[in-house]
Design a protein around this motif. Structure first.
Motif, PDB file in Angstrom:
ATOM      1  N   ALA A 155       5.962   4.064   7.293  1.00  0.00           N
ATOM      2  CA  ALA A 155       5.236   3.377   6.220  1.00  0.00           C
ATOM      3  C   ALA A 155       4.442   2.224   6.817  1.00  0.00           C
ATOM      4  CB  ALA A 155       6.215   2.878   5.167  1.00  0.00           C
ATOM      5  N   LYS A 156       5.028   1.629   7.844  1.00  0.00           N
ATOM      6  CA  LYS A 156       4.319   0.506   8.494  1.00  0.00           C
ATOM      7  C   LYS A 156       3.339   0.988   9.542  1.00  0.00           C
ATOM      8  CE  LYS A 156       8.373  -2.277   7.659  1.00  0.00           C
ATOM      9  NZ  LYS A 156       9.728  -2.312   8.184  1.00  0.00           N
ATOM     10  N   THR A 157       3.776   1.912  10.345  1.00  0.00           N
ATOM     11  CA  THR A 157       2.954   2.281  11.511  1.00  0.00           C
ATOM     12  C   THR A 157       1.923   3.356  11.194  1.00  0.00           C
ATOM     13  OG1 THR A 157       4.641   3.892  12.100  1.00  0.00           O
ATOM     14  CG2 THR A 157       4.807   1.714  13.117  1.00  0.00           C
ATOM     15  N   SER A 158       2.220   4.275  10.342  1.00  0.00           N
ATOM     16  CA  SER A 158       1.243   5.337  10.049  1.00  0.00           C
ATOM     17  C   SER A 158       1.273   5.676   8.574  1.00  0.00           C
ATOM     18  CB  SER A 158       1.491   6.581  10.914  1.00  0.00           C
ATOM     19  OG  SER A 158       2.734   6.549  11.564  1.00  0.00           O
TER      20      SER A 158
ATOM     21  N   GLY B  57       0.792  -1.229   0.000  1.00  0.00           N
ATOM     22  CA  GLY B  57       0.000   0.000   0.000  1.00  0.00           C
ATOM     23  C   GLY B  57       0.820   1.272   0.000  1.00  0.00           C
ATOM     24  N   ILE B  58       2.110   1.100   0.062  1.00  0.00           N
ATOM     25  CA  ILE B  58       2.976   2.289   0.021  1.00  0.00           C
ATOM     26  C   ILE B  58       3.748   2.280  -1.295  1.00  0.00           C
ATOM     27  CG2 ILE B  58       5.059   3.347   1.010  1.00  0.00           C
ATOM     28  CD1 ILE B  58       2.674   3.821   2.756  1.00  0.00           C
TER      29      ILE B  58
ATOM     30  N   MET C 291      15.178   8.526   6.072  1.00  0.00           N
ATOM     31  CA  MET C 291      14.689   7.434   5.225  1.00  0.00           C
ATOM     32  C   MET C 291      14.274   6.239   6.078  1.00  0.00           C
ATOM     33  SD  MET C 291      14.559   8.077   1.921  1.00  0.00           S
ATOM     34  CE  MET C 291      14.776   6.566   0.962  1.00  0.00           C
ATOM     35  N   LEU C 292      15.031   5.975   7.111  1.00  0.00           N
ATOM     36  CA  LEU C 292      14.687   4.839   7.969  1.00  0.00           C
ATOM     37  C   LEU C 292      13.436   5.149   8.790  1.00  0.00           C
ATOM     38  CD1 LEU C 292      18.283   3.710   9.022  1.00  0.00           C
ATOM     39  CD2 LEU C 292      16.809   2.730   7.234  1.00  0.00           C
ATOM     40  N   THR C 293      13.336   6.364   9.234  1.00  0.00           N
ATOM     41  CA  THR C 293      12.118   6.779   9.953  1.00  0.00           C
ATOM     42  C   THR C 293      10.899   6.620   9.054  1.00  0.00           C
ATOM     43  OG1 THR C 293      13.418   8.419  11.147  1.00  0.00           O
ATOM     44  CG2 THR C 293      11.026   8.698  11.193  1.00  0.00           C
ATOM     45  N   ILE C 294      11.045   7.063   7.821  1.00  0.00           N
ATOM     46  CA  ILE C 294       9.916   6.969   6.894  1.00  0.00           C
ATOM     47  C   ILE C 294       9.548   5.499   6.651  1.00  0.00           C
ATOM     48  CG2 ILE C 294       9.194   7.399   4.503  1.00  0.00           C
ATOM     49  CD1 ILE C 294      10.790  10.020   4.608  1.00  0.00           C
ATOM     50  N   ALA C 295      10.546   4.661   6.575  1.00  0.00           N
ATOM     51  CA  ALA C 295      10.269   3.234   6.384  1.00  0.00           C
ATOM     52  C   ALA C 295       9.444   2.705   7.555  1.00  0.00           C
ATOM     53  CB  ALA C 295      11.577   2.467   6.247  1.00  0.00           C
ATOM     54  N   GLN C 296       9.772   3.166   8.751  1.00  0.00           N
ATOM     55  CA  GLN C 296       8.976   2.810   9.936  1.00  0.00           C
ATOM     56  C   GLN C 296       7.555   3.346   9.807  1.00  0.00           C
ATOM     57  OE1 GLN C 296       9.027   0.981  12.640  1.00  0.00           O
ATOM     58  NE2 GLN C 296      10.939   0.110  11.821  1.00  0.00           N
TER      59      GLN C 296
END
Ligand code: PLP
Ligand code: PLP
Lengths: 477, 441, 441, 477
Positions: free
Chosen positions: D443-446, D386-387, D436-441
């Protein structure tokens, strides 16, 4: 966009970086005197991109004329033509040295001479010195000239300067720096100098008066001639603070109403940029009485060339060399572009704009003096319980408008001093008016919107008390 | 006119709103007989015409970008990285006023704070203000500050070899005050013998007007023993290598900062640098920016300690200064960050090496001699024929050899103050030597 | 190096993270025997040295800022308001890429949209793209576009008096295609007789290379009747006064836009302007910006109709153009807004009046004659002695009298193409007349 | 700050305004030819301040290298030294006219000659033409040169260009413009050109191949020599797309592996600013075979002077005059400042930075090719249901970072193409990695944080479909 806090240079520093390459030496080394050398040089170390990005991003955290409407009273935040910058960037000015000698500086001297002449004509003065670096510096020149004049006549008891209570803080501070004492003259109900009080103050110790006209309330001192006469009759001289000249260029030459010496802020009326604090030019003009006392050197024309010369009874130098020359280049460019007719139109439109905004706002924002104003006017911001001028100012920021000058002049409580300037369009004024009226509404209906303002700036209201109590004036790592 | 957007239609509407018929009615407070004078300054011209006029005027100057340049004496030809003017001229910096509203002035405020920090480190002091008009007025205000500490101390010690124009400025600033200004000719340490219980301050030129650098060890102690303040007027480029005045005990340090990224501009705008040690902070003139926090705990910068200043304290203020040299200071800040530690050291080293190479070469030219002593980038060259004539002859050939000292000292007719910086190449120096040789013949 | 911030410590840490010992290991895909060649381009120099080198090189050019300048012929000396370069050089414009991410590129996008709007109005067309490399390539792409509409139409009508270099560029662009390029020497209306059912397009030079302006009434109708496209190559300054080509029926309008606020820069970067009428929009080359809305209903701008372009359509794209002349277009946009309607008219009127004054004065110089016809700012002057010799003689005196037509046409030895703009004063024109008189003697 | 929408020029216009004063005419009027004149000139009418404020505010609505980290793959958004701008602003360049003649243009010609020489050395080429205005223009030059070469030999059947599927869109589009047909060559599992497929395509109609090396996946075509040999053996020539030269300056001269003709983007590797779209320079270099076909004129040195000359078999002119000269000045300034050693360090550090970022991100952002990369690398953004890559790109904006290139090259689904460049500091790279790593997180959580991004820009995601369906390309009032 660009909302991240900007680190300080020292925080961006990493050992070994450098922001520019310097030439390799092409001469033999000479041993350094070890005992005289420093051990460390604690400056930041940055690469070029980091410096560029740092200052570009910092710049975006400013309001400025180039980006926002900026009706800051008394500061004349009018448009600064880009041609001024192009003129000042010319090699022939930038790389000119002040001590190469007049023969090799004829270009600079010609410009200064022409500007002296033009400013003398605009003010009606006999002589002009371009040396003072700002308004306050010009004031110091003027007051020292007045002092020198009295002293030259042996009249040494004159140590008192009269200063209206509406005056800018530089006026009294300058008087002190020139060894004078200050007597404050109150304003009358009309916002003018209280003539009776003035008369009373005019004893034989009066050196002179410092008068701002239009004054800091944005009002023209109607009885200016009477004021001048009273002071002159008492043996004093009249200093004019020309910070508000923008209202009267081409309308009135201050010397024509008897001003003996005056400064003009070229960084206001003459459209040179304020630069976040300076540099300015506080050129001084003087009538016949005081012209010989002007600070120097000034430029004189002899046959076909120009030369620097000390006025005959000059108070001396006020700074090294001859003034903020690059600022003079800008002012000259401007005067040449606008010309005689333009100068008058500037004043007319500055005054028109101020009266227009005043007419639209005064129903809501009380204006203490019911007269038509000059280039600016002072209203009050305390018309709703619990709301202060500061709140209104900060709320304007939310609407992308720079706040007017506030809490000045001191004689109007909760003052808001609005100077639209002639370079702003009616649409901009109308939007400002609309926003001011909206804020007045909000003050009643949602006061917290004002108290918490501004809402979307890099920082919100800052703790100024803490800053002053325990000052951090230097990065400490 | 491009600077007045108001259209005729706008004007009509606005007049109606105001309730007057003509603009003239708004000026009735102004005495009628002198209203609307003819000024006689001519018609307005187009941008093109004005810029052309200025180009041709400017071309009449002899300038450092097209000559071999060895003239300093208070205005210096140093390298300015291209980014300095390009960044400082951004409209957001250029057309902002003094940062009275900190929320919308963090750009200017942080830049000032960084300048204050770097300049304080360079000087070895605790606080530097946001600028004075120039090096001369900064020094004059420093002396004034010392004098005000205790008005019984009415003697001021100035070095004879202070920049002559700085001395004049100090005299002007003090014209209303009953002080005695004494000039000392000895080295600073020896000059301490002139200290009395009436001495307000001793000023030291570091380097002196002639470019020479004294060893200041022990001077400040003696000045302090006498109860006076020690004021050092310095050159910030030199401080890239030499001991910081603050480190040497100075209470107040001032300097002309033009050399830090600002063009010579025929002498202005320049940068008055002014720093003090901790105990004097609340007595110092000029604007100061301090660090603080907003409600959300974010760091921010504000104008602070303004209770010293004219807009609050009026006649009791420590100075009348209001507008300062903000943009020049900004250029200095950008310069210092671009150069940084390594760059400033390198510039200072280049000045040192080239000046000494020049002194060596010039001293070998028959008839010339270099004044001895430790100098940094300037030195005095004794000339076999009048220096003024030499300067004239060489300047016409586009070699500007320095300042004939007769310009300030009538009787020093055979001395030239020569300045050498990183801008001078070996080739230029050799050419100067040759030209001087010819001029002596 | 100031352009590489990575410190040695950084580098060590990064290599460790990557899992290699040296940077060299990252280059092992590159054939070893040719890795790390010696280039022989010399050591890096300081900014100061490089800028000095460039200053002295640049000084070897004879340039319009220091001469009386009457040379145009496709590169024009017009006034550039100071604000144009000052605004366009802001880092946010200068160092952005093509606005692929519209949310963070509204500055560039809106500027392009405004340029498109103003240029479309100036041309009298419905859409103008975000620029081509220059006026020549814009025209070549216009012709290519016309040719692609129907490959059976393989004849192209060019005016003989099209800029010679534009013709060469068209020939280069068509070198792979089986077209016949015919040059017509008549006035456009008369030249319509050359139209056939194979004609892809007729190109009109408005004004022509020699500065003359034809009456285009009725031309487009005839071209359309023949089923071809009418392409006009024009001068945007002239359009401040003269009928818009679109108004006259042109389907495609191209121009060299350098004159709109851009310096001559020895011929580049220039601005290829390209506009079309509505029916051709989806066939036109180049980037286009369109207006749209975001989710909140706010107006915004995006790159649009990119299905025509190479990055989507690859070999089927209408053109290969990718990078264009963005910054030059931005300068043109700033220029057009600064001048506006009144300013552009005024500039055009000044060009007209001064060119005609010049033609009048020069035609009175014994031996000289001006070619008749309606011209705008350029005209042909017949000379009594070879024009090349005159140009040489005058240029040495810093009067650049125009282009000797022999430069492009071997046999036209006694003709000079003279250009007069708002930059030329009456005094310069009179001086030119005098100098020409002398040169003829 | 500056969040208000910016009106369009036409909306800011008011009748009668003007943004500059023009000179009064000093010559008599000449009547205008009435029948040829236009009736109206619908341009905006603005005062000078309005123009300045308008463009200054617009500029603040851009991300740029000078303000944000901008890791846009393939575009080489490295620092553009301010000295380049100072150099290009010199009067001697700006006011030089292309047709005054070589004798009066020796400065310009010398600079061009020197730059030709330097670029030839950097590429290992025999000849260089500076005329092409951009990469695609250089490609057109190159393909026309290849065509001309075959034609000159009477080999007219060669009309097919081979183009790897990872190639930039300009490569195939250029081939069409040069009258060629295009055959696409697939990539192999390593991201290199599929050698077998290449061999198969190499028939007698092959005019040549267009190869990008490092390719658009950021990978160096290891078998470049083999590729060259195969094509050469088939009678074709090799065009090199030099957009990615930043990875190999001073490491490899393309001619040394057999590239016959190539363009370099001076607006990438050679640090000239991109200007929001251009201008660029797509200089072309060629080996002995093709050098005579270069577009012209080019500069030659004769004794002590420089002259423009057409190469002997030139394909002709590609534009009027000689190239984007002011861009050449910038590139020359840059090469002189960095010098031989600097060029190599540029490549080394560009590659180091890319591999560093790749090493830190590849655990989370799948990188399809497991090799060390050159100056950039391609990852995928579809690792969470979904992302999409677009969402990640837009979310980066919220963190004040410009998104990388996305959805290119086409052969990697949901591609994110990251080019750090050598001019960014490790701190900047580390912050990018962290974000980028925060965004990857996130992507899953919010995921909605990503879907709705960006959140704080002047506009949010725009309706591009509507824009294309019903195009508004011009202000309509
Ligand atoms: C009325 C008035 N007087 C004097 C000054 C001082 O001028 P400057 O800041 O140039 O020293 C100002 C500056 O705001 C002013 O408004
Ligand atoms: C690989 C590649 N080739 C060609 C080009 C086209 O270059 P230009 O935009 O200068 O025409 C680009 C531009 O992004 C590119 O990345």
């Amino acid at each position: 966009m660009n909302k991240e806090p900007e680190l300080l240079a020292y925080e961006l520093s990493r050992p070994g970086r450098i922001g520019t390459v310097l030439p390799q030496s092409d001469v033999p080394e000479t041993p350094l005197p070890a005992s005289l050398l420093r051990n460390e040089l604690p400056l930041p170390e940055m690469d070029e991109l980091t410096v560029v990005r740092h200052f570009t991003r910092l710049s975006q955290k400013n309001f400025s004329i180039d980006t926002q409407y900026y009706p800051l009273g008394s500061c004349t935040m009018k448009y600064n033509p880009k041609a001024n910058e192009a003129a000042a960037a010319m090699h022939g000015w930038k790389h000119a040295h002040p001590l190469i000698g007049d023969v090799y500086s004829q270009g600079s001297l010609e410009l200064m001479y022409n500007l002296q002449e033009m400013l003398a004509k605009i003010g009606g003065f006999t002589g002009v010195s371009l040396q003072p670096a700002a308004g306050a510096h010009g004031e110091l020149a003027g007051v020292l000239m007045i002092r020198a004049y009295h002293t030259a006549r042996g009249d040494t008891k004159r140590t008192k300067m009269l200063i209206p209570d509406s005056a800018h803080g530089t006026n009294p501070a300058t008087s002190t720096m020139a060894g004078m004492t200050v007597e404050t003259i109150p304003s009358d109900a009309d916002g003018d100098v209280d003539i009776e009080a003035l008369k009373k103050a005019c004893d034989e110790t009066v050196a002179g008066i410092m008068i701002t006209n239009p004054n800091t309330l944005g009002l023209f001192e109607k009885r200016i001639r009477e004021i001048v006469e009273i002071v002159h009759r008492a043996g004093g001289l009249v200093y004019g603070d020309g910070a508000n000249l923008n209202a009267i260029t081409g309308i009135l030459r201050p010397a024509d109403v008897g001003i003996d010496v005056m400064h003009f802020n070229l960084h206001k009326t003459f459209s040179t940029p304020h630069g976040g604090g300076g540099p300015g030019v506080g050129m001084v003009g003087a009538g016949v009485t005081l012209a010989p006392y002007l600070p120097g050197p000034i430029v004189v024309k002899k046959d076909n060339h120009y030369a620097l010369e000390m006025p005959s009874k000059s108070i001396g130098r006020l700074k090294a060399f001859y003034g903020n020359f690059a600022v003079l280049v800008r002012a000259y460019t401007y005067v040449r572009m606008v010309g005689e007719e333009g100068l008058r139109r500037i004043a007319e439109n500055a005054v028109l704009n101020a009266n227009y905004v005043k007419a639209k706002l005064e129903q809501v924002y009380p204006v203490p003096y019911k007269r038509s104003c000059m280039h600016e006017f002072v209203a009050r911001g305390d018309f709703v319980e619990g709301i202060h001028t500061l709140d209104i100012a900060k709320r304007l920021i939310d609407y992308d408008i720079h706040p007017p000058t506030i809490y000045f002049p001191l004689i109007v409580p909760e003052a808001i001093m609005i100077e639209p300037t002639e370079t702003e369009s009616k649409e901009t004024l109308d939007r400002f008016i609309e926003v001011m009226l909206t804020i007045a509404q909000e003050a009643k209906t949602s006061p917290d919107l004002l108290h918490d303002a501004p809402h979307d700036t890099p920082v919100s209201r800052l703790d100024e008390v803490a800053a002053a109590r325990n000052p951090v004036l230097c990065y400490r790592g | 006119m491009p600077f007045i957007p108001t259209t005729d239609a706008d004007r009509e509407e606005m007049l109606k709103t105001i309730g007057v018929k003509t603009i003239d009615e708004l000026f009735t407070d102004i005495p009628k007989d002198v209203r609307y004078p003819r000024l006689g300054i001519g018609k307005g011209l187009s941008e093109l015409e004005v810029l052309r006029e200025l180009e041709s005027m400017a071309a009449k100057n002899t300038t450092a970008n097209s000559c071999a340049w060895f003239l300093g004496a208070g205005a210096y030809n140093h390298f300015i990285p291209s980014l300095v003017p390009q960044l400082a001229s951004r409209g957001e910096f250029l057309t902002a006023y003094t940062p009275y509203q900190p929320e919308v002035s963090q750009g200017t405020l942080q830049a000032i704070f960084e300048y204050q920090s770097m300049a304080a480190n360079l000087f070895g002091v605790d606080a530097v203000n946001a600028s004075h008009y120039d090096g001369a007025t900064a020094l004059a205000e420093a002396v004034l500050m010392a004098y005000r500490m205790d008005e019984n101390r009415h003697e001021i010690l100035l070095p004879a070899k202070l920049h002559p124009e700085y001395k004049e400025v100090i005299r002007t600033y003090f014209s209303a005050f009953p002080v005695t200004i004494k000039e000392y000719t000895e080295a600073p340490l020896a000059a301490c013998s002139h200290l009395t219980e009436h001495t307000a301050c001793m000023v030291i030129a570091y380097p002196d007007f002639e470019g020479y650098v004294a060893d200041l060890t022990g001077v400040a102690d003696k000045v302090h023993e006498a109860g006076a303040l020690c004021i050092v007027s310095t050159d910030p480029i030199m401080l890239g290598l030499f001991k910081a005045p603050g480190e040497l005990g100075a209470d107040i340090v001032t300097a002309e900062g033009q050399a830090l990224g600002n063009a010579m501009n025929y002498g202005g705008p320049f940068l008055g640098m002014f720093g003090v040690k901790q105990p004097l902070i609340r007595k110092m003139p000029g604007r100061l920016v301090g660090e603080t926090k907003d409600k959300a705990g974010r760091r921010g910068f504000v104008l602070t300690l303004s209770a010293r200043e004219q807009h609050i304290r009026r006649e009791k203020a420590v100075s009348n200064i209001c507008s300062n040299q903000g943009l020049v200071m900004l250029q200095a800040a950008i310069y210092l960050e671009t150069m940084g530690k390594n760059g400033l050291q390198a510039v200072a080293k280049l000045c040192w090496d080239k000046a000494h190479y020049a002194a060596d070469v010039l001293s070998r030219v028959p008839g010339y001699a270099v004044q001895t002593g430790v100098f940094f980038k300037e030195f005095v060259l004794k000339t076999p024929v009048p220096a003024e004539a030499i300067a004239d002859k060489l300047t016409r050939r586009c070699i500007v050899p320095g300042l004939p000292l007769s310009r300030y000292y009538k009787d020093r007719t055979h001395e030239l103050l020569v300045c050498v910086t990183e801008m001078n190449t070996k080739q230029q120096i050799d050419m100067l030597a040759e030209a001087l040789g010819e001029a002596a013949r």
